[in-house]
Design an enzyme around this catalytic site. Structure first.
Site, PDB file in Angstrom:
ATOM      1  N   HIS A 136      12.466  57.069  17.417  1.00 42.18           N
ATOM      2  CA  HIS A 136      12.768  57.441  18.801  1.00 42.18           C
ATOM      3  C   HIS A 136      12.747  56.237  19.751  1.00 42.18           C
ATOM      4  CE1 HIS A 136       8.263  57.851  19.215  1.00 42.18           C
ATOM      5  NE2 HIS A 136       8.538  57.266  20.354  1.00 42.18           N
ATOM      6  N   ASP A 166      10.242  60.057  11.775  1.00 37.10           N
ATOM      7  CA  ASP A 166      10.373  59.273  13.002  1.00 37.10           C
ATOM      8  C   ASP A 166      10.075  57.795  12.762  1.00 37.10           C
ATOM      9  OD1 ASP A 166      10.924  58.759  15.640  1.00 37.10           O
ATOM     10  OD2 ASP A 166       8.952  59.324  16.374  1.00 37.10           O
ATOM     11  N   SER A 240       4.427  53.469  21.131  1.00 38.67           N
ATOM     12  CA  SER A 240       5.169  54.066  20.017  1.00 38.67           C
ATOM     13  C   SER A 240       5.738  52.997  19.090  1.00 38.67           C
ATOM     14  CB  SER A 240       6.320  54.912  20.559  1.00 38.67           C
ATOM     15  OG  SER A 240       5.853  56.082  21.167  1.00 38.67           O
TER      16      SER A 240
END
Length: 508
Positions: A136, A166, A240
């Site tokens: 992402h 992911d 992230s």
């Protein structure tokens, strides 16, 4: 007595001061312990040059207003993301909630496309310039840049992504010698063990935080292979894709998500475990894509009621609710109603276990699958297919002759109104011709059937693993189970499209 009072007061004051000093020394000593092991600074210094910032740019339609992450229904993040995006519409910054940092470009927001820039984290696993991050972080990017710890910015190219976990792998040409880190064994992590997160929160690169492992194998309804590490190490937007280290300086997780009502850390962060990440990264480097094993079954949880109906003690395994006609399980002899308890030598406690172990098994490998069928263990040999084949299987549709029209014969049992399937009922409830059984035309709202979410239009295919063709069959089987002293009855139920599931209903 009066002369003694001042001395007494002095002694009491002395005692009070001593107590205050003792308490103060105790309070002072606590933060020293709370800071964690002394080695954290040494580890951070050793690995920080392997942690990078990921900068991406993307041209988007001005009318879009920023993309919101697509979350599965019922996800614990659903409410947070709804609130977060509603509160931030129209502001100077937007982004993917806690999944990165994004700055909107300026210009005519009503008509002209604009550039959006996002920032995340990643880490180098090979000195040739291989970087791991979250999918992402780089999704739909027109340009990806890796920013090293010293500020050097290098253009990177995408090697491959895996949306289900992911994860993404990037590659860039090193402008100088690099520092790389290696994956550790996340299976060895213990609850309460210290871990270190390094990343780029709120664009503040090279940030180090520490905490403990709060939980393992967390399923947060984010994907089919959820088994996150939960940590209270501070993780925020921009972290992230960054690494979670153990005290050996090994990567034991890839920081991916947080739960927060504000967008900032509240001590609930999640990381993809290194055991999962390492296998995914290896395949992305080799093939540029994931090649997961495929068994060709639909599975569901074995509840206590279903276990009792199938004579399984204790409740365990993955219940096979349906078989793909072109999948590997069918020629191996696996059938609906089988409960998979062991796959390729690994115990299966629940459906998630089976999903993960099948996905991690090499395509084309022959494995032993142990199932419980009618109370007895059987072993079936299955040669795994590739998961992508499911799309082709779904395109195939079986054609059968229409049943002759017949007058519905209704029965009542277990709070259900039952009728034998007819052409009219198929049309009314949109039941495919390939679906055989007894249709439910009504459900008592106060019944166990209603609580188990049975509804009009569902079709009972089997009762206690025996096929039924008319309403009288269902009632007869249920009455026999009552006489046999069964506490529940196991139904195999289909929807109008032919998707199967097992439902255990209490026998009154």
């Amino acid at each position: 007595m009066t002369g003694a009072r001042p001395a007494l007061r002095r002694r009491l004051r002395h005692m009070a001061v001593a107590m205050t000093i003792g308490a103060a020394s105790f309070v002072v000593s606590q933060p020293a312990v709370a800071r964690g092991p002394d080695g954290i600074a040494d580890i951070a210094e050793k690995v920080i040059d392997a942690v990078v910032n990921i900068s991406t740019s993307q041209t988007v339609d001005a009318k879009g207003g920023g993309a919101m992450p697509q979350l599965p229904p019922g996800s614990p993040f659903e409410e947070f993301f709804d609130d977060f995006f509603k509160n931030r519409r129209g502001g100077g910054k937007s982004g993917e909630g806690n999944r990165g940092e994004s700055n909107r470009g300026e210009g005519n927001r009503n008509s002209q496309p604009r550039k959006t820039n996002s920032l995340g984290s990643g880490f180098i696993i090979d000195t040739s310039g291989i970087v791991v991050t979250n999918n992402h972080v780089i999704a739909d990017a027109d340009e990806i840049n890796v920013i090293l710890n010293d500020g050097t910015k290098v253009k990177a190219e995408l090697v491959g992504v895996d949306k289900k976990t992911d994860l993404a792998v990037l590659k860039f040409v090193p402008p100088k010698p690099l520092t790389a880190v290696k994956f550790g064994d996340s299976d060895k992590l213990r609850l309460g063990e210290w871990v270190i997160a390094i990343g780029n929160p709120f664009s503040l690169g090279g940030s180090v935080t520490a905490g403990i492992v709060s939980a393992r194998n967390r399923d947060i309804s984010q994907g089919p292979y959820d088994n996150y590490i939960q940590t209270d190490a501070s993780i925020n937007r921009g972290n992230s894709g960054g690494p979670l280290f153990n005290l050996e300086g090994e990567v034991v997780g890839v920081n991916t998500l947080i739960i927060s009502p504000t967008g900032g850390s509240i001590g609930i962060g999640f990381a993809v475990p290194s055991k999962t990440a390492a296998a995914v990264v290896d395949q992305l480097q080799k093939f540029g894509e994931l090649r997961r094993g495929w068994l060709g079954v639909r599975i569901q949880q074995v509840t206590d009621e279903i276990a009792e109906s199938l004579s399984i003690k204790p409740a365990r395994g993955a219940l096979v609710a349906g078989i793909d006609d072109k999948g590997p399980a069918k020629p191996a002899g696996i059938e609906p109603g089988d409960v998979v308890i062991r796959f390729d030598g690994k115990d299966i406690k629940d459906p998630k276990d089976l999903s993960r172990v099948v996905a991690d098994t090499a395509v084309g490998k022959e494995v032993d699958v142990v199932v419980i069928r009618k109370g007895k263990e059987e072993t079936r040999k299955v040669t795994l297919g590739r998961l992508e084949d499911t799309d082709k299987a779904k395109e195939a549709s079986a054609k059968t002759k229409e049943e002759p029209a017949e007058k519905p014969v209704t029965q009542k049992a277990l709070g259900l109104d039952l009728a034998t399937l007819s052409k009219d009922l198929r049309t009314r409830y949109k039941i495919k011709d390939s679906v055989k059984g007894v249709i439910i035309t009504g459900v008592d709202n106060a019944s166990d059937a209603a609580e188990k979410r049975l509804s009009a239009g569902d079709v009972i295919v089997e009762v206690a693993q025996e096929a039924v063709t008319n309403a009288a069959d269902v009632k007869k089987r249920i009455e026999q189970l009552k006489k046999d002293g069964k506490k529940s009855v196991l139904l195999l139920v289909s929807n109008g499209s032919g998707e199967l599931r097992f439902v255990a209903l209490a026998v009154n």
